[in-house]
Scaffold this motif. Sequence first.
Motif: not given
Length: 90
Positions: A37-52
């Motif tokens: 539980p110490d790490i949580q993925w909030v969300h991601s943004y997918v672009t043409d050549d990267k994910i943030y």
Amino acid sequence: MQTFVIERDMPGIGGATPADLKGASQTSCAVLRDLGPDIQWVHSYVTDDKIYCVYIAPDEATVRQHAQTGGFPANKVSQVRAVIDPTTSE
């Protein structure tokens, strides 16, 4: 806990199918379950050549451990120092 933005260089990812993105999400969630539980993925943004990706974690090492275990690149991990939005101007 701290918030981090992870920049993942993934050429062509913007053309990934919904099934591809679902599979990556499932892999990420499985690793998160194993890390606890110490790490949580909030969300991601997918672009043409990267994910943030936005994560909440105790430190950068935990974020990098998730990436390594899941087989995801983590080209740059930046700690968020502040959040601003339109209401900041008021």
